[in-house]
Design a protein around this motif. Structure first.
Motif, PDB file in Angstrom:
ATOM      1  N   GLU A  42       0.802  -1.220   0.000  1.00 52.26           N
ATOM      2  CA  GLU A  42       0.000   0.000   0.000  1.00 52.26           C
ATOM      3  C   GLU A  42       0.842   1.280   0.000  1.00 52.26           C
ATOM      4  N   PHE A  43       2.107   1.164   0.369  1.00 46.52           N
ATOM      5  CA  PHE A  43       2.948   2.363   0.420  1.00 46.52           C
ATOM      6  C   PHE A  43       4.137   2.263  -0.541  1.00 46.52           C
ATOM      7  N   GLY A  44       4.590   1.068  -0.804  1.00 46.82           N
ATOM      8  CA  GLY A  44       5.797   0.886  -1.609  1.00 46.82           C
ATOM      9  C   GLY A  44       6.933   0.386  -0.732  1.00 46.82           C
ATOM     10  N   ASP A  45       8.152   0.336  -1.296  1.00 45.04           N
ATOM     11  CA  ASP A  45       9.296  -0.189  -0.563  1.00 45.04           C
ATOM     12  C   ASP A  45       9.734   0.821   0.495  1.00 45.04           C
ATOM     13  N   GLY A  46       9.640   0.434   1.734  1.00 47.67           N
ATOM     14  CA  GLY A  46      10.032   1.351   2.796  1.00 47.67           C
ATOM     15  C   GLY A  46       9.611   0.810   4.142  1.00 47.67           C
ATOM     16  N   ILE A  47       9.588   1.689   5.118  1.00 43.75           N
ATOM     17  CA  ILE A  47       9.298   1.291   6.497  1.00 43.75           C
ATOM     18  C   ILE A  47       8.308   2.252   7.149  1.00 43.75           C
ATOM     19  N   MET A  48       7.730   1.792   8.273  1.00 42.41           N
ATOM     20  CA  MET A  48       7.026   2.695   9.169  1.00 42.41           C
ATOM     21  C   MET A  48       8.085   3.250  10.111  1.00 42.41           C
ATOM     22  N   SER A  49       8.247   4.549  10.175  1.00 44.23           N
ATOM     23  CA  SER A  49       9.256   5.127  11.052  1.00 44.23           C
ATOM     24  C   SER A  49       8.920   4.833  12.515  1.00 44.23           C
ATOM     25  N   ALA A  50       9.970   4.527  13.301  1.00 51.01           N
ATOM     26  CA  ALA A  50       9.787   4.394  14.750  1.00 51.01           C
ATOM     27  C   ALA A  50      10.296   5.652  15.450  1.00 51.01           C
ATOM     28  N   ILE A  51      10.590   6.683  14.661  1.00 54.54           N
ATOM     29  CA  ILE A  51      11.141   7.936  15.187  1.00 54.54           C
ATOM     30  C   ILE A  51      10.110   9.059  15.005  1.00 54.54           C
ATOM     31  N   ASN A  52       9.615   9.199  13.804  1.00 52.96           N
ATOM     32  CA  ASN A  52       8.491  10.100  13.550  1.00 52.96           C
ATOM     33  C   ASN A  52       7.278   9.230  13.819  1.00 52.96           C
ATOM     34  N   PHE A  53       6.906   9.126  15.057  1.00 54.13           N
ATOM     35  CA  PHE A  53       6.115   7.972  15.504  1.00 54.13           C
ATOM     36  C   PHE A  53       5.427   8.288  16.826  1.00 54.13           C
ATOM     37  N   SER A  54       4.203   7.844  16.967  1.00 47.93           N
ATOM     38  CA  SER A  54       3.541   7.981  18.262  1.00 47.93           C
ATOM     39  C   SER A  54       2.796   6.691  18.603  1.00 47.93           C
ATOM     40  N   VAL A  55       2.519   6.521  19.869  1.00 50.13           N
ATOM     41  CA  VAL A  55       1.806   5.347  20.352  1.00 50.13           C
ATOM     42  C   VAL A  55       0.637   5.837  21.198  1.00 50.13           C
ATOM     43  N   ASP A  56      -0.526   5.313  20.942  1.00 53.40           N
ATOM     44  CA  ASP A  56      -1.671   5.654  21.772  1.00 53.40           C
ATOM     45  C   ASP A  56      -2.124   4.417  22.536  1.00 53.40           C
ATOM     46  N   PHE A  57      -2.578   4.654  23.745  1.00 43.18           N
ATOM     47  CA  PHE A  57      -3.009   3.558  24.611  1.00 43.18           C
ATOM     48  C   PHE A  57      -4.432   3.838  25.065  1.00 43.18           C
ATOM     49  N   ALA A  58      -5.312   2.859  24.919  1.00 44.05           N
ATOM     50  CA  ALA A  58      -6.691   3.075  25.348  1.00 44.05           C
ATOM     51  C   ALA A  58      -7.288   1.813  25.936  1.00 44.05           C
ATOM     52  N   LYS A  59      -8.281   2.027  26.765  1.00 40.73           N
ATOM     53  CA  LYS A  59      -9.032   0.920  27.370  1.00 40.73           C
ATOM     54  C   LYS A  59     -10.381   0.876  26.663  1.00 40.73           C
ATOM     55  N   GLN A  60     -10.674  -0.270  26.075  1.00 34.87           N
ATOM     56  CA  GLN A  60     -11.936  -0.422  25.342  1.00 34.87           C
ATOM     57  C   GLN A  60     -12.812  -1.374  26.150  1.00 34.87           C
ATOM     58  N   GLU A  61     -13.947  -0.869  26.591  1.00 38.26           N
ATOM     59  CA  GLU A  61     -14.822  -1.735  27.367  1.00 38.26           C
ATOM     60  C   GLU A  61     -15.563  -2.682  26.429  1.00 38.26           C
ATOM     61  N   ALA A  62     -15.709  -3.912  26.876  1.00 39.58           N
ATOM     62  CA  ALA A  62     -16.377  -4.914  26.038  1.00 39.58           C
ATOM     63  C   ALA A  62     -17.074  -5.897  26.960  1.00 39.58           C
ATOM     64  N   PRO A  63     -18.233  -6.401  26.518  1.00 36.67           N
ATOM     65  CA  PRO A  63     -19.007  -7.281  27.411  1.00 36.67           C
ATOM     66  C   PRO A  63     -18.232  -8.528  27.839  1.00 36.67           C
ATOM     67  N   GLN A  64     -17.386  -9.039  26.982  1.00 39.74           N
ATOM     68  CA  GLN A  64     -16.666 -10.281  27.318  1.00 39.74           C
ATOM     69  C   GLN A  64     -15.308 -10.003  27.963  1.00 39.74           C
ATOM     70  N   GLY A  65     -15.118  -8.774  28.373  1.00 29.25           N
ATOM     71  CA  GLY A  65     -13.839  -8.433  29.002  1.00 29.25           C
ATOM     72  C   GLY A  65     -13.224  -7.234  28.309  1.00 29.25           C
ATOM     73  N   ASP A  66     -12.720  -6.303  29.100  1.00 29.57           N
ATOM     74  CA  ASP A  66     -12.132  -5.087  28.530  1.00 29.57           C
ATOM     75  C   ASP A  66     -10.927  -5.430  27.675  1.00 29.57           C
ATOM     76  N   ARG A  67     -10.662  -4.514  26.757  1.00 30.41           N
ATOM     77  CA  ARG A  67      -9.578  -4.765  25.806  1.00 30.41           C
ATOM     78  C   ARG A  67      -8.549  -3.640  25.845  1.00 30.41           C
ATOM     79  N   VAL A  68      -7.294  -4.060  25.639  1.00 32.63           N
ATOM     80  CA  VAL A  68      -6.193  -3.109  25.515  1.00 32.63           C
ATOM     81  C   VAL A  68      -6.084  -2.743  24.039  1.00 32.63           C
ATOM     82  N   VAL A  69      -6.095  -1.444  23.747  1.00 28.95           N
ATOM     83  CA  VAL A  69      -5.963  -1.013  22.354  1.00 28.95           C
ATOM     84  C   VAL A  69      -4.731  -0.115  22.247  1.00 28.95           C
ATOM     85  N   VAL A  70      -3.762  -0.576  21.496  1.00 28.32           N
ATOM     86  CA  VAL A  70      -2.515   0.164  21.323  1.00 28.32           C
ATOM     87  C   VAL A  70      -2.395   0.529  19.852  1.00 28.32           C
TER      88      VAL A  70
END
Lengths: 150, 150, 150, 150, 150, 150, 150, 150, 150, 150
Positions: free
Chosen positions: B111-139
């Motif tokens: 979808e992008f071509g030959d290359g990488i996802m940068s780990a420097i120009n980069f962010s991480v989001d962390f969220a808690k997703q409530e779900a009936p069968q048990g909450d989920r970690v969403v990163v």
């Protein structure tokens, strides 16, 4: 007894070559079997057993031999590939975990309690986010929280 | 010449103990300095140089000594910790990359071509997703695509 | 800010020395806090956060200092110890998995489907089985089956 | 001199493919040769020499070639497979030992004395335990205590 | 609670220095406590728990402090020391196993059946054999055969 | 130029299969060529160059092809096999050295001086010792003492 | 019991600092104790037990404390230092063996028979060879041939 | 395009088998092409590109096929072989560097200054030294000193 | 005998803290001692012996203690730091060699012949190149070609 | 579906052999396809996907088979080759990074800020610099600075 046993990894490579020769993208293939795209790529390259209905459908789309279709359905060994982990495109993901893994652990414990994000009851989403300063790769990991529970 | 040099990792541990003793969550601390939560945890534990304004503010909130505030601002070594990688909470992230890394590589190239996802120009989001069968970690990993570009 | 931070591993060693000096067995200690014996040993040696009520009770039984009682309650890093894995008593368990792990994988997949035995929603029981030709160690691993579930 | 020597590992793979093609479960096969199920899977996949009577019987049930039946009876090399140890289904067992191995060592020494649980005079049982919140995998390790005895 | 806990390895080093200072050989020390010489050296250097009667006697002979005598009696971790294994005097033993281990395995299986020589129900004897072309080191390993026995 | 070069390891495997097919034990084979049994097994499996007279005799006894007889006589590479070292039957020998190696080093230095037990001017004896509580494997290592000598 | 035990490695470092402070070269020191220069450097840095007469003389020349003189005489552990092996000056020697080791093995077997060059009955000479295009380092390894001799 | 590409390592093995079959020693071969003996063995086994004149001459002497002669002339990869390094005959050289490498570094710096002995502008000599107590292997390493020079 | 020996690495850290506290850049420091900037940073952090005149001048500029100035002049161990190699800023350089190292080898051999680029007779230049799409790091490696020369 | 899939690495080896047989240098080949020389060598040996126009042109120049031309265009795995890294010509580059990597990190942070030199938006130049004391290899690494940017 079948004399044409094909390894799942080999089956995945044959499938991939055929897919490329037919000019079909992974995303198109995933849509045709109505499965999430990351799951589809991983499963067809040998990381998951492909349900029979999906394997047969892929076999039809790509005109694969029966032993390939059969291999797709087998239970995999999901061996960590130390070589692959050094490929720059894959390495960046491990590097991100090396840099942010401790922070994720802190937040899981703070917001969920003592436990882990499951990598089994788990899905991965892949998206392309357009941005003026260059498109971005967005990968979402979504796993059930599992508390340490004796 | 300062005789009270504190290592960034030690500074992060002192900060964390103080934070726990004060009953302040990482998320509250991140909000008070108006920075993303995963960045805040990683940076305060020693993975990033903390800008002076943030470091000073954190020092005030937690009544930290000057040498801790100073250590937070220093440039880090971001050494991969092989021991930490075996902690079950952290291991699941590496395992997920071991299982799905090849699929992510395929999709980045498709979808992008030959290359990488940068780990420097980069962010991480962390969220808690409530779900009936048990909450989920969403990163969510969000990195700029960098094409191999000679 | 506390100036008496004790590492969880060090806290476990202090606790263990005190327990031995008092002539109290792990099993007696587990009974006094009404928790399973393997959990008790693992947790008190630093592998689990000990709930406050249990930590305080252990502190009373063994007359431990407050910072030890406090350390017991902290969230652990559960780092795999490569040295410990070579101790003959521990090595035999890894050897058993090396010899029988593939068979266990086959049976999990045959009887449960594609997935794993959780090591998080999980308990371990330890028993002594008397036998005419020599007593036997019986260790029961009991983990929730987690199906690969996208 | 035989010109059709088959490796025990290869023999196990042929056997397994044939078993799957015939739709026979490991448990059914174990019952037909009247041997414990974990032993049966491990032995037929190459981890034990299969006694002649069992090997011949398996050969009849699955219509295996003579050289496969012969290979099953040979003495194995029980090499630890570092790749297999990273398969998530197998990894969880090693992780459990990494987390609880020290506790098991403590209890073995406390209740039996200085020594080990034998991995040779040893059996493994595998069971499915139904539970309202999800079925559980129950693996019982049962080994003779061997005291350090000069 | 004791404030003078000494590590078994440190206790062994203190003991050894004292022994050398007193000009007592390991063999003399072994005779005085009436234990085999290899066992004595290994145990006093921390590889075995020394029975109280032996530990106390050694303490008297060498005028050791109580915490050293106490440390000698504790249960050891018998961690494999990768550094020590490169010392030329120790390396030759590993090299001998690398060269002859497969032959020993063949002969154990041929003459005893499928199983191992126990390293637990096991003794080692050390002797000096005089020979005209140079004295010889004679090390005898004597372990109970343990058949794989389900 | 010979077009039928066989690797020494492959030659050893062919020899061993033939030996088993003929029902000849290693000990019988060693007696027929009048060589010590451990040497015979090691040498015929590729760890030593077999003198021509012995190789030819073994070739006659087992009706081996000329290129096998020739391979037996070639100079070996005695490469340490890290996989083999994890086989439980072989591992116990390395474990014994890990536990008792330091004691053997102490005794060599005490009774011989600074130096090593040669693994080259060296022999290994293998015997079965009958005992009421179970037969015992007795392995005797006998090596010339070599003093560090400048 | 001595309370001033110094490690041989530490003793070597103290000795070396003192030597440098006094402006004495290794070669001068070797001449003063009438021992070969490579032996002298290795031994004084902790790789050999230094005979009492030499240790005392070195102690006089450098005015070393008694515990240093005593440490020099102790039996060493000659542990291979993996870090040191990456120092460029040391690495070149290992690289030379990596490139020429197989050739040396071929020639040892061709001209001496099956066996090794001893590294124990062994000396190393170091010389500076002047040459018009740049001086050369000449290192001579001289070891007794040891035939594999059962 | 040539369809008979032979790997340099394979070419070396073919050459060596042919040499042995013809009863020609390495030293004789080296003399016939008038090159130093260690260089000759290393180069013909694939560690150096063999100049055309030497390769052709060796091809004539041993009646080698053209593709072997051609392979000898190709540029090598000089990969360090971790397996070979465990062969006892080769290991002793690495052990000697492990024991004496630090001393050689000290002497290089003392007598030449900061720098290395080149392993490129470098030769190795091999000789047999007769001695009453057993012949000796004498290996001389001779490399240009290269000062760190910015 | 000096009682204030400081390790070169520790000396480099003290120097660096002092430099930062004084607000002096590496480049300014390099200019003040008139040495190339990469050499200056590497040498002052402990990778090279600093000539006395430079060390003393740096000591004056930064008001360093004498033992620091002395440590800077000592001969270093240039140990490869496996942890540092995982820092993302350093890792990219190793990755570049992993991707382009084979090409560099091909070109060295094509344009210079069989040999290496010296890393000893060698310099590194560091520059900032301004560019409209983002500034660029330009690192120039310049090493003398050394032909394999026997 | 193509039955003539060639691996990119194999394709590179075939290409290289053909190039050598035709006496064409890498630099000439790079000029003929008008691409930088280091890129050309790396890409044709399998480290980059070769654009169709370049691949077809190279195929014409070297008369390569279609499956080789096709393989050149495929997306590569850029796996780090641990063996290649020990080749002396390649090792010197890694050694240079081991010695100067920390200095480069310091200078990147000082002159650019917290971030890395990209190894993706990156080029390498190779040149021969003539010098009176011996020609020099000049390798220029040129990568975009990427700031840590959340």
């Amino acid at each position: 007894m079948s004399h044409n046993i094909i390894d799942k990894i080999d089956a995945g490579q044959i499938l991939n070559e055929t897919r490329l020769a037919k000019g079909l993208t992974w995303r198109e293939l995933a849509e045709q079997i109505d499965r999430p795209v990351v799951w589809t790529v991983a499963a067809l390259l040998g990381k998951h057993p492909v349900p029979k209905v999906n394997a047969v459908r892929v076999g039809e789309i790509l005109s694969l031999d029966d032993e390939v279709v059969s291999a797709l359905q087998r239970q995999p060994y999901r061996i960590a590939d130390a070589g692959l982990a050094t490929d720059p495109t894959v390495y960046r993901f491990h590097e991100a975990i090396d840099v942010y893994g401790q922070a994720l652990k802190e937040l899981i414990h703070e917001e969920f309690g003592d436990g882990i994000m499951s990598a089994i009851n788990f899905s991965v989403d892949f998206a392309k986010q357009e941005a003026p300063q260059g498109d971005r790769v967005v990968v979402t990991l979504n796993g059930k929280f599992l508390p340490y529970q004796w």
